[in-house]
Design a protein around this motif. Sequence first.
Motif, PDB file in Angstrom:
ATOM      1  N   ASP A  82      -6.799  -2.630  -2.828  1.00 43.24           N
ATOM      2  CA  ASP A  82      -5.845  -2.987  -3.712  1.00 43.24           C
ATOM      3  C   ASP A  82      -4.416  -2.685  -3.257  1.00 43.24           C
ATOM      4  OD1 ASP A  82      -4.930  -4.314  -6.015  1.00 43.24           O
ATOM      5  OD2 ASP A  82      -5.929  -2.823  -7.455  1.00 43.24           O
ATOM      6  N   GLY A  83      -3.617  -3.669  -3.837  1.00 44.28           N
ATOM      7  CA  GLY A  83      -2.212  -3.320  -3.281  1.00 44.28           C
ATOM      8  C   GLY A  83      -1.288  -3.412  -4.668  1.00 44.28           C
ATOM      9  N   ALA A  84      -0.249  -2.484  -4.576  1.00 40.91           N
ATOM     10  CA  ALA A  84       0.592  -2.602  -5.525  1.00 40.91           C
ATOM     11  C   ALA A  84       2.063  -2.626  -5.346  1.00 40.91           C
ATOM     12  CB  ALA A  84       0.521  -1.325  -6.486  1.00 40.91           C
ATOM     13  N   TYR A  85       2.946  -2.930  -6.116  1.00 41.02           N
ATOM     14  CA  TYR A  85       4.068  -3.629  -5.879  1.00 41.02           C
ATOM     15  C   TYR A  85       5.237  -3.340  -7.209  1.00 41.02           C
ATOM     16  CZ  TYR A  85       8.432  -6.204  -4.975  1.00 41.02           C
ATOM     17  OH  TYR A  85       9.607  -6.735  -4.861  1.00 41.02           O
ATOM     18  N   PHE A  86       6.161  -2.420  -6.749  1.00 39.28           N
ATOM     19  CA  PHE A  86       7.181  -1.920  -7.808  1.00 39.28           C
ATOM     20  C   PHE A  86       8.592  -2.665  -7.471  1.00 39.28           C
ATOM     21  CE2 PHE A  86       5.565   2.387  -9.317  1.00 39.28           C
ATOM     22  CZ  PHE A  86       4.216   1.721  -9.594  1.00 39.28           C
ATOM     23  N   LYS A  87       8.842  -3.750  -8.232  1.00 39.70           N
ATOM     24  CA  LYS A  87      10.169  -4.573  -7.848  1.00 39.70           C
ATOM     25  C   LYS A  87      11.380  -3.689  -7.973  1.00 39.70           C
ATOM     26  CE  LYS A  87      12.160  -8.973  -8.860  1.00 39.70           C
ATOM     27  NZ  LYS A  87      11.999 -10.273  -9.850  1.00 39.70           N
ATOM     28  N   GLN A  88      11.462  -3.116  -8.744  1.00 43.56           N
ATOM     29  CA  GLN A  88      12.783  -2.117  -8.964  1.00 43.56           C
ATOM     30  C   GLN A  88      13.055  -1.158  -7.929  1.00 43.56           C
ATOM     31  OE1 GLN A  88      10.012  -1.784 -10.797  1.00 43.56           O
ATOM     32  NE2 GLN A  88       9.437   0.318 -11.410  1.00 43.56           N
ATOM     33  N   CYS A  89      12.148  -0.955  -7.024  1.00 48.51           N
ATOM     34  CA  CYS A  89      12.577  -0.021  -5.959  1.00 48.51           C
ATOM     35  C   CYS A  89      12.203  -1.024  -4.569  1.00 48.51           C
ATOM     36  CB  CYS A  89      11.798   1.157  -6.105  1.00 48.51           C
ATOM     37  SG  CYS A  89      10.231   1.302  -6.145  1.00 48.51           S
ATOM     38  N   GLN A  90      11.544  -2.138  -4.695  1.00 47.30           N
ATOM     39  CA  GLN A  90      11.368  -2.657  -3.590  1.00 47.30           C
ATOM     40  C   GLN A  90      10.117  -2.098  -2.674  1.00 47.30           C
ATOM     41  OE1 GLN A  90      13.013  -5.989  -1.949  1.00 47.30           O
ATOM     42  NE2 GLN A  90      12.855  -6.436  -4.134  1.00 47.30           N
ATOM     43  N   LEU A  91       9.243  -1.193  -3.492  1.00 46.03           N
ATOM     44  CA  LEU A  91       8.222  -0.397  -2.696  1.00 46.03           C
ATOM     45  C   LEU A  91       6.913  -0.935  -2.898  1.00 46.03           C
ATOM     46  CD1 LEU A  91       9.535   3.115  -2.778  1.00 46.03           C
ATOM     47  CD2 LEU A  91       9.371   1.666  -0.787  1.00 46.03           C
ATOM     48  N   GLY A  92       6.088  -1.056  -1.994  1.00 49.87           N
ATOM     49  CA  GLY A  92       4.529  -1.307  -2.143  1.00 49.87           C
ATOM     50  C   GLY A  92       3.813  -0.551  -1.620  1.00 49.87           C
ATOM     51  N   GLY A  93       2.447  -0.298  -2.334  1.00 52.56           N
ATOM     52  CA  GLY A  93       1.583   0.729  -1.881  1.00 52.56           C
ATOM     53  C   GLY A  93       0.263  -0.227  -1.703  1.00 52.56           C
ATOM     54  N   TRP A  94      -0.622   0.410  -0.894  1.00 49.43           N
ATOM     55  CA  TRP A  94      -1.729  -0.133  -0.448  1.00 49.43           C
ATOM     56  C   TRP A  94      -2.895   1.002  -0.414  1.00 49.43           C
ATOM     57  CZ3 TRP A  94      -4.290   1.948   3.678  1.00 49.43           C
ATOM     58  CH2 TRP A  94      -3.485   2.596   4.755  1.00 49.43           C
ATOM     59  N   GLY A  95      -4.183   0.560  -0.931  1.00 43.24           N
ATOM     60  CA  GLY A  95      -5.118   1.525  -0.952  1.00 43.24           C
ATOM     61  C   GLY A  95      -6.453   0.799  -0.792  1.00 43.24           C
ATOM     62  N   PHE A  96      -7.516   1.810  -0.180  1.00 48.80           N
ATOM     63  CA  PHE A  96      -8.777   1.177  -0.271  1.00 48.80           C
ATOM     64  C   PHE A  96      -9.775   2.615  -0.284  1.00 48.80           C
ATOM     65  CE2 PHE A  96      -8.061   1.403   4.253  1.00 48.80           C
ATOM     66  CZ  PHE A  96      -9.173   1.742   4.726  1.00 48.80           C
ATOM     67  N   ALA A  97     -10.689   2.347  -1.136  1.00 50.01           N
ATOM     68  CA  ALA A  97     -11.856   3.252  -1.073  1.00 50.01           C
ATOM     69  C   ALA A  97     -12.991   2.783  -0.402  1.00 50.01           C
ATOM     70  CB  ALA A  97     -12.094   3.485  -2.553  1.00 50.01           C
ATOM     71  N   ILE A  98     -13.783   3.809   0.074  1.00 53.24           N
ATOM     72  CA  ILE A  98     -15.074   3.351   0.960  1.00 53.24           C
ATOM     73  C   ILE A  98     -16.245   4.127   0.518  1.00 53.24           C
ATOM     74  CG2 ILE A  98     -16.293   3.453   3.318  1.00 53.24           C
ATOM     75  CD1 ILE A  98     -12.849   4.235   4.111  1.00 53.24           C
TER      76      ILE A  98
END
Length: 168
Positions: A25-41
Amino acid sequence: MDFRQHTPYALREPQSEYEFQLYSDGAYFKQCQLGGWGFAIYNKTGQLIDSLSGVQISHSSLEMELIAAIKALQWQLQQHPDSPIALFTDAQILLEGLFDKYPKWQENNWHSANGNPVVYAELWQQLYSLAQNAPVDFYWIKGHTANKQNQLADQLARENILKSQISS
């Protein structure tokens, strides 16, 4: 029930059994122009065996969904290149792009039907290449439901953004 949740998307003959299940999954916070990604195995018995995540400057949630899937496939090819996996994503746009639009984009020299350049063409190409080289089937899973595996992937992506904001 949505049939798409149970239909594999594959570049080759779908696998019948998976050694690992990866939830990205990915996430994006527009107000700070930062994105995160994660995955679980998860292993074939459904036990969580590892999770990975990160944060970066980003421009959209699509970008982060692509990066999350890329990171998951990179892990698979580095750690268990011959093990069949199922990769679950809540991003329908990722599956539509990879399995429906990709051949058209190639034919049109990486321009969409309206003539504009394909956004994140390099990421699409990287994801496609990884998917061709990995024994992987993709599955769509409805996001923001009671699915704990998808919730963990989402949490990993979001936590990295929040941690980054706190340390700034």
